[in-house]
Design a protein around this motif. Structure first.
Motif, PDB file in Angstrom:
ATOM      1  N   ARG A   1      33.804   3.156 -51.527  1.00 55.22           N
ATOM      2  CA  ARG A   1      33.108   1.964 -52.029  1.00 55.22           C
ATOM      3  C   ARG A   1      32.054   2.334 -53.071  1.00 55.22           C
ATOM      4  O   ARG A   1      30.926   1.822 -53.056  1.00 55.22           O
ATOM      5  N   LEU A   2      32.446   3.219 -53.973  1.00 57.34           N
ATOM      6  CA  LEU A   2      31.569   3.624 -55.066  1.00 57.34           C
ATOM      7  C   LEU A   2      32.145   3.141 -56.390  1.00 57.34           C
ATOM      8  O   LEU A   2      33.350   2.975 -56.535  1.00 57.34           O
ATOM      9  N   GLU A   3      31.263   2.928 -57.362  1.00 59.24           N
ATOM     10  CA  GLU A   3      31.711   2.626 -58.718  1.00 59.24           C
ATOM     11  C   GLU A   3      32.113   3.917 -59.427  1.00 59.24           C
ATOM     12  O   GLU A   3      31.634   5.000 -59.084  1.00 59.24           O
ATOM     13  N   VAL A   4      32.989   3.765 -60.439  1.00 57.39           N
ATOM     14  CA  VAL A   4      33.415   4.913 -61.233  1.00 57.39           C
ATOM     15  C   VAL A   4      33.163   4.608 -62.705  1.00 57.39           C
ATOM     16  O   VAL A   4      33.532   3.540 -63.190  1.00 57.39           O
ATOM     17  N   ILE A   5      32.536   5.563 -63.376  1.00 54.25           N
ATOM     18  CA  ILE A   5      32.330   5.443 -64.819  1.00 54.25           C
ATOM     19  C   ILE A   5      32.889   6.698 -65.475  1.00 54.25           C
ATOM     20  O   ILE A   5      32.668   7.811 -64.994  1.00 54.25           O
ATOM     21  N   ALA A   6      33.651   6.507 -66.537  1.00 54.61           N
ATOM     22  CA  ALA A   6      34.268   7.629 -67.249  1.00 54.61           C
ATOM     23  C   ALA A   6      33.475   7.918 -68.514  1.00 54.61           C
ATOM     24  O   ALA A   6      33.204   7.016 -69.313  1.00 54.61           O
ATOM     25  N   GLU A   7      33.108   9.175 -68.697  1.00 55.14           N
ATOM     26  CA  GLU A   7      32.363   9.589 -69.880  1.00 55.14           C
ATOM     27  C   GLU A   7      33.315  10.100 -70.959  1.00 55.14           C
ATOM     28  O   GLU A   7      34.434  10.524 -70.664  1.00 55.14           O
ATOM     29  N   GLY A   8      32.853  10.065 -72.202  1.00 56.09           N
ATOM     30  CA  GLY A   8      33.602  10.677 -73.293  1.00 56.09           C
ATOM     31  C   GLY A   8      34.839   9.913 -73.705  1.00 56.09           C
ATOM     32  O   GLY A   8      35.797  10.513 -74.209  1.00 56.09           O
ATOM     33  N   VAL A   9      34.866   8.587 -73.508  1.00 57.78           N
ATOM     34  CA  VAL A   9      36.023   7.783 -73.912  1.00 57.78           C
ATOM     35  C   VAL A   9      35.965   7.572 -75.423  1.00 57.78           C
ATOM     36  O   VAL A   9      35.033   6.945 -75.936  1.00 57.78           O
ATOM     37  N   GLU A  10      36.984   8.079 -76.113  1.00 51.19           N
ATOM     38  CA  GLU A  10      36.947   8.069 -77.577  1.00 51.19           C
ATOM     39  C   GLU A  10      38.116   7.332 -78.212  1.00 51.19           C
ATOM     40  O   GLU A  10      38.090   7.061 -79.406  1.00 51.19           O
ATOM     41  N   THR A  11      39.175   7.036 -77.464  1.00 47.56           N
ATOM     42  CA  THR A  11      40.355   6.399 -78.058  1.00 47.56           C
ATOM     43  C   THR A  11      40.766   5.189 -77.240  1.00 47.56           C
ATOM     44  O   THR A  11      40.463   5.072 -76.043  1.00 47.56           O
TER      45      THR A  11
ATOM     46  N   GLY B   1      25.734   5.625 -55.439  1.00 49.00           N
ATOM     47  CA  GLY B   1      26.456   4.389 -55.727  1.00 49.00           C
ATOM     48  C   GLY B   1      27.516   4.530 -56.777  1.00 49.00           C
ATOM     49  O   GLY B   1      28.294   3.603 -57.011  1.00 49.00           O
ATOM     50  N   ARG B   2      27.582   5.697 -57.431  1.00 48.01           N
ATOM     51  CA  ARG B   2      28.500   5.817 -58.567  1.00 48.01           C
ATOM     52  C   ARG B   2      28.910   7.262 -58.765  1.00 48.01           C
ATOM     53  O   ARG B   2      28.112   8.179 -58.542  1.00 48.01           O
ATOM     54  N   LEU B   3      30.158   7.465 -59.168  1.00 47.15           N
ATOM     55  CA  LEU B   3      30.665   8.767 -59.612  1.00 47.15           C
ATOM     56  C   LEU B   3      30.983   8.681 -61.096  1.00 47.15           C
ATOM     57  O   LEU B   3      31.553   7.691 -61.562  1.00 47.15           O
ATOM     58  N   LYS B   4      30.623   9.732 -61.831  1.00 45.06           N
ATOM     59  CA  LYS B   4      30.924   9.775 -63.264  1.00 45.06           C
ATOM     60  C   LYS B   4      31.990  10.835 -63.510  1.00 45.06           C
ATOM     61  O   LYS B   4      31.786  12.006 -63.199  1.00 45.06           O
ATOM     62  N   ILE B   5      33.123  10.416 -64.067  1.00 47.31           N
ATOM     63  CA  ILE B   5      34.202  11.353 -64.386  1.00 47.31           C
ATOM     64  C   ILE B   5      33.800  12.133 -65.628  1.00 47.31           C
ATOM     65  O   ILE B   5      33.476  11.549 -66.669  1.00 47.31           O
ATOM     66  N   ASP B   6      33.853  13.455 -65.534  1.00 46.51           N
ATOM     67  CA  ASP B   6      33.428  14.287 -66.648  1.00 46.51           C
ATOM     68  C   ASP B   6      34.355  14.113 -67.852  1.00 46.51           C
ATOM     69  O   ASP B   6      35.571  13.937 -67.707  1.00 46.51           O
ATOM     70  N   LYS B   7      33.765  14.188 -69.033  1.00 45.41           N
ATOM     71  CA  LYS B   7      34.541  13.967 -70.259  1.00 45.41           C
ATOM     72  C   LYS B   7      35.630  15.011 -70.468  1.00 45.41           C
ATOM     73  O   LYS B   7      36.591  14.766 -71.199  1.00 45.41           O
ATOM     74  N   SER B   8      35.507  16.183 -69.840  1.00 52.36           N
ATOM     75  CA  SER B   8      36.541  17.210 -70.002  1.00 52.36           C
ATOM     76  C   SER B   8      37.860  16.743 -69.406  1.00 52.36           C
ATOM     77  O   SER B   8      38.930  17.205 -69.834  1.00 52.36           O
ATOM     78  N   PHE B   9      37.838  15.827 -68.432  1.00 50.42           N
ATOM     79  CA  PHE B   9      39.066  15.300 -67.856  1.00 50.42           C
ATOM     80  C   PHE B   9      39.573  14.088 -68.633  1.00 50.42           C
ATOM     81  O   PHE B   9      40.764  13.778 -68.577  1.00 50.42           O
ATOM     82  N   VAL B  10      38.691  13.409 -69.332  1.00 50.41           N
ATOM     83  CA  VAL B  10      39.081  12.231 -70.104  1.00 50.41           C
ATOM     84  C   VAL B  10      39.697  12.638 -71.436  1.00 50.41           C
ATOM     85  O   VAL B  10      40.581  11.957 -71.965  1.00 50.41           O
ATOM     86  N   ARG B  11      39.286  13.804 -71.962  1.00 47.81           N
ATOM     87  CA  ARG B  11      39.687  14.211 -73.320  1.00 47.81           C
ATOM     88  C   ARG B  11      41.202  14.211 -73.488  1.00 47.81           C
ATOM     89  O   ARG B  11      41.741  13.675 -74.457  1.00 47.81           O
ATOM     90  N   ASP B  12      41.936  14.822 -72.564  1.00 44.57           N
ATOM     91  CA  ASP B  12      43.398  14.934 -72.687  1.00 44.57           C
ATOM     92  C   ASP B  12      44.120  14.044 -71.683  1.00 44.57           C
ATOM     93  O   ASP B  12      45.253  14.320 -71.283  1.00 44.57           O
ATOM     94  N   LEU B  13      43.472  12.976 -71.306  1.00 40.04           N
ATOM     95  CA  LEU B  13      43.998  12.076 -70.282  1.00 40.04           C
ATOM     96  C   LEU B  13      45.368  11.524 -70.643  1.00 40.04           C
ATOM     97  O   LEU B  13      46.240  11.369 -69.785  1.00 40.04           O
ATOM     98  N   VAL B  14      45.607  11.253 -71.934  1.00 40.29           N
ATOM     99  CA  VAL B  14      46.815  10.545 -72.353  1.00 40.29           C
ATOM    100  C   VAL B  14      48.060  11.399 -72.193  1.00 40.29           C
ATOM    101  O   VAL B  14      49.130  10.907 -71.844  1.00 40.29           O
ATOM    102  N   ASP B  15      47.961  12.730 -72.446  1.00 42.31           N
ATOM    103  CA  ASP B  15      49.178  13.554 -72.452  1.00 42.31           C
ATOM    104  C   ASP B  15      49.111  14.749 -71.514  1.00 42.31           C
ATOM    105  O   ASP B  15      49.964  15.630 -71.576  1.00 42.31           O
TER     106      ASP B  15
END
Length: 844
Positions: free
Chosen positions: A658-668, A625-639
């Motif tokens: 039709r799955l939910e998405v949750i992002a891990e490691g959101v720090e900013t 029901g859900r995919l979790k985006i690994d924090k290694s992709f979230v870390r430098d997401l901005v630039d």
């Protein structure tokens, strides 16, 4: 060839220019001449105003032709047509005050280089200079192509008489010529294969595609190519050729590949035989000690201490010499071959060498091994070698392996010393009645021993209830509410304090304690979730990670059912997280396990999505029901455009399934804003909260702590302009000029600040300098192109590589290119036009 063409067309010069100006107004002609001279151009300018005078003037070649669009007795488009017919390479520029946008586009399509309005005549000198430079470059390219064609003709003349195999191919790889040497080497007649595809004739289907890509996909600048290749003859034999491939392109824009090859089959076979005799053991077929030393030296050169150590292992099997004496030499040979085969089959992933170190002694050289993983590697090797051996005519044979280990660079930086140290360790293992393995270093032995002690203490910790769960909130980006918690285990070590999971989970997986640990976490998490419900707190999900060993445990469904029953927690409040790599190890088996778990009513999710190698065909069948985006992709997401692209792709993929998405490691806040703008459903990370104790989570739920969504939603669109320049006075001047147009202006003197602004605001147009200290402007705009494709990108600079800018324009990274010092009216017009372009995408 290029130098030859260049010698006929010396470097670009503005001296002695001849310009024909088709213009009926003398004052306008004088004004144009004054503007050209003011800019440093001093051409000979001839004004004509009739077709007859124009034809007469063309008898002497001109460098540039200028032309009014509307003339009493002559038409500008007619003048353009005459020029295209007689001098197609001479730049033709309209200088007019009456030409409209539709006529201007028509003129450009018919071959005009540019058009300049008379009320903006200051732009004419730069247009003339660009036209002259481009005309000069085109002349050089044309002559280069003529020379190439001549050389191609000469090559064809001598092609058939060459002693080497020769093949000439067209742009599609079809054979144009095939010489006599090629016929002799391959058995094919030239007439039989002419017009057929080269790679379909001489290569098997498995290799044909690679050969095709070698020719058709290679960068032309990489030619000529030299490589060794294997061809199939007409009767199916394999011949080895040393090949060289060049490429020719004539003025008809047809590519011709010229291949020549020397048949080295017999020479190579002799060389390989000599090499094997001197570098491989004749019984086991393994590399010998000389090869091992060479591999070690190579491993030492490329060794990265952060990636791990180089491990050298010596193996001797007790009883091998005795069995050889008792059963005969042939039995000894069979055993040696069996041991070598088992070592080769065991070989771990990554750079590994299995070698024959000495009589009855084998060597294993492994690169990039983490210190904490060495013991597990050695124990696995030990179990592999302890299994019984079978040889023809004998019952099962048991041999006791003895192993000595030394590490580079932990023990030494010398190859010979490493060999010696591993020999010493092997000798110590041979002398021990109980130890089968021995490390050379005492300190490393102590560390291994300490890990064993810690693993034993972990078993006791589970029984003594020394573990504790912390919980990290998962927050909805639709309403900001806490929707669930991920359960994360900690160990209250009696001597070392609170230990994070990274310090003991790997030990648990190695010692199979992970099953008991995972069961404890599952029970404790379900009890806590039910306790929050009993306290009247808002219902939430509780997420628990499943290890690979747990997931493959045959009684997993029964265990989950018992835990839910004992805790009285409704199954739909429990989420089980599976790592992507675990679920893809055996997809069909994984699907069966997931289906059983879903029948219980629990939710399943794929953790760390994007770090493995998912097969989308299986993913759509997984009942998750859900995919979790690994924090290694979230870390430098901005630039980082690649990380942003991955996050976008995962979100889009999840939505389509039709799955939910949750992002891990959101720090900013900037990470949060981008994820919210891209449609991510939920986030988890330090920006909202670190993992907390159960008591702290209870307080959060009781106080209804939530994420203020007003702080992350993008403001309604305004005409927002971002100016990037490291010179403060330039930023001030641009703000002063453009501020009067009513734009919302943001400025950045660093690229990092620019990405920060882009992530927080809906920027319509970005204007940047090229010479930024931390990143060239072309690279910045290329990243913006991928990350914010609708934002219109403009470069304003005084210093820039023409090649880099041209490439960026051709690739679509730059919409407009302006030069410092700028013309205020022109700059304002370009910015206005850019915003209209951006707003058109909003309306689309």
């Amino acid at each position: 060839m290029y130098k030859a063409a260049l010698s006929e067309h010396p470097s670009y010069s503005e001296e002695g220019l001849r310009i024909i100006f088709v213009e009926d107004v003398v004052d306008d002609a004088e004004l144009v001449q004054q503007e050209l001279r003011r800019s440093g151009l001093a051409p000979s300018l001839l004004r004509v105003d009739t077709e007859a005078d124009f034809l007469a003037a063309l008898q002497t070649p001109a460098d540039v032709i200028l032309c009014d669009f509307s003339l009493p007795d002559f038409d500008g488009l007619a003048a353009l047509k005459i020029t295209r017919e007689q001098y197609p390479h001479v730049p033709f520029i309209f200088v007019s005050g009456t030409i409209g946008e539709e006529l201007a586009i028509q003129a450009l399509r018919q071959g005009a280089y540019d058009y300049v309005l008379k009320d903006n005549i200051a732009r004419l000198p730069s247009s003339v200079r660009r036209a002259l430079r481009e005309s000069h470059e085109r002349a050089i390219r044309r002559r280069t192509e003529e020379i190439l064609f001549a050389e191609s003709t000469l090559l064809s003349a001598v092609f058939d008489s060459a002693g080497a195999v020769g093949v000439m191919l067209n742009a599609e790889g079809r054979i144009l010529r095939f010489n006599q040497a090629g016929e002799k080497a391959t058995g094919y007649a030239s007439d039989d294969i002419r017009g057929l595809c080269f790679w379909d004739i001489f290569f098997p289907p498995t290799q044909a595609q690679n050969e095709k890509e070698r020719y058709l996909s290679a960068d032309r600048s990489s030619f000529p190519l030299q490589f060794q290749n294997q061809w199939l003859t007409k009767d199916g034999q394999i011949r080895t050729l040393l090949c060289s491939v060049s490429v020719l392109e004539n003025d008809h824009f047809r590519t011709v590949f010229i291949l020549s090859g020397i048949d080295i089959t017999q020479w190579q076979e002799a060389e390989e035989k000599v090499y094997r005799l001197s570098h491989f053991d004749q019984i086991s077929g393994l590399p010998n000690r000389a090869v091992l030393r060479d591999r070690l030296e190579q491993a030492a050169l490329r060794n990265d201490p952060h990636a791990g150590s180089v491990v050298h292992i010596l193996v001797e099997l007790n009883g091998l010499a005795r069995l050889r004496d008792a059963l005969g030499a042939q039995a000894g040979v069979a055993l040696a071959i069996a041991i070598a085969g088992r070592l080769q089959a065991w070989k771990p992933p990554g750079p590994t060498t299995i070698a024959q170190y000495a009589d009855r002694v084998f060597a294993v050289l492994i690169e990039h091994v983490k210190r904490e993983d060495v013991d597990a590697v050695v124990q696995h090797l030990l179990r592999t070698l302890e299994a019984p051996y079978s040889i023809p005519g004998q019952e099962e044979i048991h041999l006791q392996p003895k192993i000595g280990i030394a590490l580079y660079p932990d023990d030494t930086r010398s190859a010979e010393s490493l060999f010696h140290f591993s020999e010493v360790a092997l000798h110590r293992a041979q002398n021990s009645a109980y130890e089968h393995t021995q490390f050379y270093t005492r300190s490393f032995n102590q560390e291994i021993s300490a890990r064993h002690v810690l693993a034993n203490q972990l078993r006791q910790a589970i029984q003594r209830d020394e573990l504790v769960l912390h919980y990290q909130p998962q927050v909805s980006l639709k309403n900001g509410k806490i929707t669930g918690f991920e359960a994360l285990v900690r160990w209250r070590h009696p001597e070392r304090g609170l230990l994070p999971p990274a310090e003991f989970i790997p030990l648990a997986e190695e010692s199979e304690t992970i099953l008991a640990l995972g069961e404890w976490v599952l029970r404790a998490a379900c009890r806590q979730c039910k306790q929050w419900q009993d306290q009247g707190l808002p219902p939430v999900m509780i997420a628990v990670n499943l290890s690979a060993m747990q997931f493959n445990e045959k009684n997993l469904r029964v265990l989950v059912g018992h835990v839910l029953e004992e805790s009285r927690l409704d199954a739909h409040h429990l989420e089980l997280e599976l790592t992507e790599s675990v679920s893809m190890d055996d997809p069909e088996k994984s699907i069966a396990i997931m289906v059983h778990l879903r029948k219980l009513g629990v939710t399943l999710s794929i953790d760390d999505f994007g770090t493995g190698y998912s097969n989308l065909g299986y993913l759509k069948r997984f009942p998750v029901g859900r995919l979790k985006i690994d924090k290694s992709f979230v870390r430098d997401l901005v630039d980082d455009p690649h990380d942003l692209a991955i996050c976008r792709s995962v979100i889009a993929l999840a939505k389509s399934l039709r799955l939910e998405v949750i992002a891990e490691g959101v720090e900013t806040i900037n990470q949060l804003k981008l994820l919210h703008a891209e449609g991510c459903d939920k986030i988890q990370g330090y920006y909202f909260s670190a993992a907390m104790s159960a008591e702290e989570c209870t307080s959060f739920l009781a106080r209804d702590v939530s994420l203020p969504l007003d702080t992350i939603r993008r403001l309604p669109y305004a005409r927002s302009l971002l100016i990037v320049d490291d010179e403060v006075n330039i930023l001030s001047a641009l703000k002063r000029v453009l501020g009067r147009s009513g734009y919302q202006i943001f400025t950045a003197s660093k690229v990092a600040d620019a990405f920060d602004i882009l992530s927080r605001h809906h920027i319509g147009v970005i204007l940047t300098d090229q010479q930024m200290p931390d990143m060239p402007g072309t690279e910045l705009l290329e990243k913006v192109r991928y990350m914010f494709p609708d934002t219109v990108r403009i470069m304003l600079t005084g210093q820039a590589s023409l090649e880099a800018v041209t490439q960026a324009i051709n690739q679509g990274a730059i919409y407009k290119f302006l030069v410092k010092p700028w013309d205020n009216a022109q700059l304002e017009a370009v910015i206005h036009e850019a915003f209209e372009k951006f707003e058109a995408t909003l309306r689309a």
